[in-house]
Design an enzyme around this catalytic site. Structure first.
Site, PDB file in Angstrom:
ATOM      1  NE  ARG A  49      43.383  50.537  35.321  1.00  0.00           N
ATOM      2  CZ  ARG A  49      43.347  49.222  35.467  1.00  0.00           C
ATOM      3  NH1 ARG A  49      42.289  48.521  35.075  1.00  0.00           N
ATOM      4  NH2 ARG A  49      44.376  48.588  36.009  1.00  0.00           N
ATOM      5  CD  GLU A  67      41.001  31.581  46.915  1.00  0.00           C
ATOM      6  OE1 GLU A  67      41.518  31.386  45.795  1.00  0.00           O
ATOM      7  OE2 GLU A  67      41.174  32.624  47.574  1.00  0.00           O
ATOM      8  NE  ARG A 116      38.751  34.870  56.880  1.00  0.00           N
ATOM      9  CZ  ARG A 116      37.728  34.207  57.365  1.00  0.00           C
ATOM     10  NH1 ARG A 116      37.714  33.786  58.628  1.00  0.00           N
ATOM     11  NH2 ARG A 116      36.694  33.916  56.597  1.00  0.00           N
ATOM     12  NE  ARG A 140      45.529  43.134  47.819  1.00  0.00           N
ATOM     13  CZ  ARG A 140      46.707  42.560  47.618  1.00  0.00           C
ATOM     14  NH1 ARG A 140      47.759  42.991  48.267  1.00  0.00           N
ATOM     15  NH2 ARG A 140      46.824  41.552  46.779  1.00  0.00           N
ATOM     16  CG  ASP A 188      50.555  41.339  45.826  1.00  0.00           C
ATOM     17  OD1 ASP A 188      49.836  40.384  46.165  1.00  0.00           O
ATOM     18  OD2 ASP A 188      50.098  42.440  45.471  1.00  0.00           O
ATOM     19  CE1 TYR A 196      46.722  40.203  50.509  1.00  0.00           C
ATOM     20  CE2 TYR A 196      45.320  41.847  51.521  1.00  0.00           C
ATOM     21  CZ  TYR A 196      45.508  40.853  50.608  1.00  0.00           C
ATOM     22  OH  TYR A 196      44.469  40.511  49.772  1.00  0.00           O
ATOM     23  NE  ARG A 215      40.606  34.241  44.893  1.00  0.00           N
ATOM     24  CZ  ARG A 215      41.543  35.147  45.097  1.00  0.00           C
ATOM     25  NH1 ARG A 215      41.617  36.214  44.337  1.00  0.00           N
ATOM     26  NH2 ARG A 215      42.432  35.008  46.067  1.00  0.00           N
TER      27      ARG A 215
HETATM   28  P1  FAD Z   1      55.320  31.207  52.035  1.00  0.00           P
HETATM   29  O1  FAD Z   1      55.093  30.913  50.594  1.00  0.00           O
HETATM   30  O2  FAD Z   1      54.171  31.065  52.974  1.00  0.00           O
HETATM   31  O3  FAD Z   1      56.543  30.350  52.531  1.00  0.00           O
HETATM   32  C1  FAD Z   1      56.839  30.123  53.893  1.00  0.00           C
HETATM   33  C2  FAD Z   1      57.155  28.646  54.051  1.00  0.00           C
HETATM   34  O4  FAD Z   1      57.597  28.406  55.383  1.00  0.00           O
HETATM   35  C3  FAD Z   1      55.930  27.752  53.834  1.00  0.00           C
HETATM   36  O5  FAD Z   1      56.184  26.817  52.804  1.00  0.00           O
HETATM   37  C4  FAD Z   1      55.730  27.076  55.197  1.00  0.00           C
HETATM   38  O6  FAD Z   1      55.277  25.740  55.089  1.00  0.00           O
HETATM   39  C5  FAD Z   1      57.124  27.146  55.789  1.00  0.00           C
HETATM   40  N1  FAD Z   1      57.128  27.099  57.258  1.00  0.00           N
HETATM   41  C6  FAD Z   1      56.384  27.848  58.102  1.00  0.00           C
HETATM   42  N2  FAD Z   1      56.672  27.519  59.375  1.00  0.00           N
HETATM   43  C7  FAD Z   1      57.620  26.543  59.331  1.00  0.00           C
HETATM   44  C8  FAD Z   1      58.289  25.799  60.324  1.00  0.00           C
HETATM   45  N3  FAD Z   1      58.043  25.965  61.620  1.00  0.00           N
HETATM   46  N4  FAD Z   1      59.197  24.880  59.920  1.00  0.00           N
HETATM   47  C9  FAD Z   1      59.461  24.673  58.587  1.00  0.00           C
HETATM   48  N5  FAD Z   1      58.837  25.362  57.617  1.00  0.00           N
HETATM   49  C10 FAD Z   1      57.924  26.276  57.982  1.00  0.00           C
HETATM   50  N6  FAD Z   1      50.976  37.380  45.228  1.00  0.00           N
HETATM   51  C11 FAD Z   1      51.067  37.940  43.984  1.00  0.00           C
HETATM   52  O7  FAD Z   1      52.037  38.647  43.696  1.00  0.00           O
HETATM   53  N7  FAD Z   1      50.100  37.707  43.039  1.00  0.00           N
HETATM   54  C12 FAD Z   1      49.015  36.932  43.289  1.00  0.00           C
HETATM   55  O8  FAD Z   1      48.164  36.743  42.403  1.00  0.00           O
HETATM   56  C13 FAD Z   1      48.892  36.358  44.583  1.00  0.00           C
HETATM   57  N8  FAD Z   1      47.827  35.596  44.876  1.00  0.00           N
HETATM   58  C14 FAD Z   1      47.729  35.042  46.111  1.00  0.00           C
HETATM   59  C15 FAD Z   1      46.633  34.224  46.374  1.00  0.00           C
HETATM   60  C16 FAD Z   1      46.506  33.616  47.605  1.00  0.00           C
HETATM   61  C17 FAD Z   1      45.319  32.721  47.873  1.00  0.00           C
HETATM   62  C18 FAD Z   1      47.496  33.847  48.610  1.00  0.00           C
HETATM   63  C19 FAD Z   1      47.354  33.208  49.964  1.00  0.00           C
HETATM   64  C20 FAD Z   1      48.588  34.650  48.361  1.00  0.00           C
HETATM   65  C21 FAD Z   1      48.721  35.252  47.118  1.00  0.00           C
HETATM   66  N9  FAD Z   1      49.837  36.025  46.789  1.00  0.00           N
HETATM   67  C22 FAD Z   1      49.921  36.599  45.546  1.00  0.00           C
HETATM   68  C23 FAD Z   1      50.945  36.236  47.767  1.00  0.00           C
HETATM   69  C24 FAD Z   1      52.070  35.188  47.636  1.00  0.00           C
HETATM   70  O9  FAD Z   1      51.563  33.908  47.874  1.00  0.00           O
HETATM   71  C25 FAD Z   1      53.128  35.528  48.684  1.00  0.00           C
HETATM   72  O10 FAD Z   1      53.611  36.846  48.500  1.00  0.00           O
HETATM   73  C26 FAD Z   1      54.350  34.589  48.691  1.00  0.00           C
HETATM   74  O11 FAD Z   1      54.019  33.256  48.455  1.00  0.00           O
HETATM   75  C27 FAD Z   1      55.020  34.713  50.053  1.00  0.00           C
HETATM   76  O12 FAD Z   1      56.219  33.972  50.100  1.00  0.00           O
HETATM   77  P2  FAD Z   1      56.892  33.664  51.520  1.00  0.00           P
HETATM   78  O13 FAD Z   1      58.157  32.952  51.238  1.00  0.00           O
HETATM   79  O14 FAD Z   1      56.896  34.884  52.326  1.00  0.00           O
HETATM   80  O15 FAD Z   1      55.836  32.720  52.263  1.00  0.00           O
HETATM   81  N1  UDP Z   2      37.484  42.451  46.709  1.00  0.00           N
HETATM   82  C1  UDP Z   2      36.124  42.598  46.595  1.00  0.00           C
HETATM   83  N2  UDP Z   2      35.481  42.040  45.532  1.00  0.00           N
HETATM   84  C2  UDP Z   2      36.122  41.344  44.583  1.00  0.00           C
HETATM   85  C3  UDP Z   2      37.512  41.196  44.693  1.00  0.00           C
HETATM   86  C4  UDP Z   2      38.172  41.749  45.771  1.00  0.00           C
HETATM   87  O1  UDP Z   2      35.501  43.215  47.447  1.00  0.00           O
HETATM   88  O2  UDP Z   2      35.469  40.855  43.636  1.00  0.00           O
HETATM   89  C5  UDP Z   2      38.162  43.038  47.883  1.00  0.00           C
HETATM   90  C6  UDP Z   2      38.357  42.033  49.026  1.00  0.00           C
HETATM   91  O3  UDP Z   2      38.202  42.728  50.249  1.00  0.00           O
HETATM   92  C7  UDP Z   2      39.777  41.594  48.855  1.00  0.00           C
HETATM   93  C8  UDP Z   2      40.429  42.896  48.389  1.00  0.00           C
HETATM   94  O4  UDP Z   2      39.444  43.497  47.536  1.00  0.00           O
HETATM   95  O5  UDP Z   2      40.336  41.127  50.075  1.00  0.00           O
HETATM   96  C9  UDP Z   2      41.722  42.726  47.634  1.00  0.00           C
HETATM   97  O6  UDP Z   2      41.483  41.893  46.529  1.00  0.00           O
HETATM   98  P1  UDP Z   2      42.638  41.023  45.875  1.00  0.00           P
HETATM   99  O7  UDP Z   2      42.096  40.398  44.645  1.00  0.00           O
HETATM  100  O8  UDP Z   2      43.839  41.877  45.767  1.00  0.00           O
HETATM  101  O9  UDP Z   2      42.842  39.912  46.996  1.00  0.00           O
HETATM  102  P2  UDP Z   2      43.848  38.641  47.054  1.00  0.00           P
HETATM  103  O10 UDP Z   2      44.175  38.252  45.636  1.00  0.00           O
HETATM  104  O11 UDP Z   2      45.034  39.103  47.825  1.00  0.00           O
HETATM  105  O12 UDP Z   2      43.046  37.615  47.766  1.00  0.00           O
END
Ligand code: FAD
Ligand code: UDP
Length: 368
Positions: free
Chosen positions: A176, A300, A249, A172, A350, A348, A280
């Site tokens: 560069r 986090e 996780r 992911r 985005d 997984y 982080r």
């Molecule tokens: P969710 O946002 O999980 O929505 C599903 C909803 O369903 C939730 O609100 C949940 O409460 C609800 N639900 C589940 N079960 C039930 C039930 N039984 N009854 C009623 N409601 C229920 N993506 C990026 O593009 N850029 C980023 O920088 C990025 N950073 C991230 C950082 C973190 C820490 C995480 C965890 C994810 C990150 N993502 C990022 C991914 C992004 O969060 C997801 O792609 C997106 O939010 C997924 O949307 P979703 O609708 O699939 O799921």
């Molecule tokens: N990763 C790492 N070191 C860093 C940042 C990321 O080893 O400083 C690895 C880690 O395994 C992570 C993966 O790269 O799960 C993808 O990173 P990303 O920032 O895309 O993770 P997310 O934002 O989805 O948590």
């Protein structure tokens, strides 16, 4: 008793995109959400005039023209570029892997010098196709980068050894041999100026939403009827864990408001040492170039997922991928239920991929 075309389970991004299309096409939807707010994991909340990313840093990035055009109907994006720093034993490195990183590690200034060192360090693999994250990382960037910036972070994040994790996770991150330190390769990037919650609110304009409503309780007690259900919760939970539990996780966020204008000078700083329990620290105001007098930071902490916690990341290792495939195979038992999103599909994803997947479903349903 009422009839709706769609019951939308979950108020996250996937269902927000679906609801917006369905409403525009004149379909009736009822959305239910377990949590007390809309927007799922992209939920942002204003505190001290700062947009707080309550479930961790979310930076929108995409190369998909259709997705970019679509989100721009509901938000203005601020042009933020994610330039992540990583701290290891008190020293700051640039992420993802670029010439600044190699210069700090080895004192080299050219791509040739950096590639030569990486080639020497990957020689131990003797051209073998990488079979796990450790081998993939060493093959891409050599052992020094692996041990300084990857091993500790990844093993904390996933609670598993790098030798037990799939190689794709590390692919992911861009590699560069230039001084470009943008964390993403995508054509478009930014953060909604008014926050993600405002963007989702606009998508849900016209959709009836019931918060604090769990699907399993709701479906037992409702007299309403629905032609189809779009379910974005966990697939294993939907099927009563028939084949066992999928692993996820989880994360724990510790947020603090500080009476100073700046804490770390950057939106995201990763902590790559194994002995530091968080992965982080994010400083929310920097996602929006904020000049507020106070600042808000979030540490986090990765956590093993247990019942009742939020399931943030699917664990796409061999065992769980096989289990997810077993659940995929029985989804046809419920032809009126469509599974979508990060949890429903156990992917997984985005944000841009979630939107693309929802747009695809809208097409299949004749809504676009
Ligand atoms: P969710 O946002 O999980 O929505 C599903 C909803 O369903 C939730 O609100 C949940 O409460 C609800 N639900 C589940 N079960 C039930 C039930 N039984 N009854 C009623 N409601 C229920 N993506 C990026 O593009 N850029 C980023 O920088 C990025 N950073 C991230 C950082 C973190 C820490 C995480 C965890 C994810 C990150 N993502 C990022 C991914 C992004 O969060 C997801 O792609 C997106 O939010 C997924 O949307 P979703 O609708 O699939 O799921
Ligand atoms: N990763 C790492 N070191 C860093 C940042 C990321 O080893 O400083 C690895 C880690 O395994 C992570 C993966 O790269 O799960 C993808 O990173 P990303 O920032 O895309 O993770 P997310 O934002 O989805 O948590």
């Amino acid at each position: 008793m009422a009839h709706f075309d769609y019951l939308l389970v979950g108020a996250g991004l996937f269902n927000a995109v679906f609801a917006e299309h369905a409403s525009r096409a004149g379909k009736t939807c009822l959305m239910i959400e377990r949590r007390g707010h809309i927007a799922g994991n992209i939920y942002t909340e204003k505190r001290e005039s700062i947009d707080v990313h309550v479930y961790g840093a979310h930076i929108f990035h995409t190369s998909d023209e259709e997705v970019w055009e679509y989100v721009n109907r509901f938000a203005s994006f601020n042009g933020f570029i994610n330039r992540v720093k990583a701290k290891f034993e008190g020293k700051v490195y640039s992420m993802p892997f670029n010439m600044y990183t190699f210069e700090s590690l080895w004192g080299v200034h050219t791509a040739e010098e950096a590639k030569k060192i990486i080639d020497e360090q990957r020689a131990c693999l003797a051209g073998k196709t990488p079979e796990n994250l450790e081998e993939q990382a060493i093959s891409l960037v050599g052992r020094d980068v692996y041990e300084t910036l990857i091993k500790g972070y990844t093993e904390k994040q996933w609670g598993r050894l790098c030798t037990q994790l799939p190689a794709f996770i590390i692919r992911r991150l861009p590699l560069r041999f230039t001084y470009d330190d943008n964390y993403f390769n995508d054509k478009y990037q930014g953060i909604p100026v008014e926050g993600y919650t405002s963007m989702v609110e606009k998508m849900l304009n016209g959709t009836k939403v019931l918060l604090n409503t769990d699907y399993f309780d709701f479906i037992r007690s409702t007299n309403d009827t629905f032609t189809k259900t779009i379910y974005t919760g966990k697939a294993d939970e939907f099927f009563g864990y028939r084949f066992g539990k999928l692993e996820y996780r989880s994360l724990r966020f510790e947020t603090e408001t500080l009476n100073i204008p700046d804490y770390q000078g950057n939106a995201v700083i990763n902590y790559t040492e194994a002995k530091i329990p968080y992965t982080r620290i994010i400083e929310h105001k920097h996602f929006n170039f904020g000049k507020q007098p106070k600042t808000i930071i979030t540490r986090e902490y990765p956590a093993e997922y247990k019942e009742g916690m939020e399931a943030y990341y699917p664990v796409n290792d061999e065992k769980n991928s096989a289990l997810a495939a077993s659940y995929d195979a029985i989804k046809q038992e419920c032809p009126n239920v469509i599974f979508g999103g990060r949890l429903g599909e156990y992917k997984y994803y985005d944000m841009d991929k979630v939107i693309a997947s929802a747009l695809q479903l809208c097409k299949q349903q004749g809504l676009r």
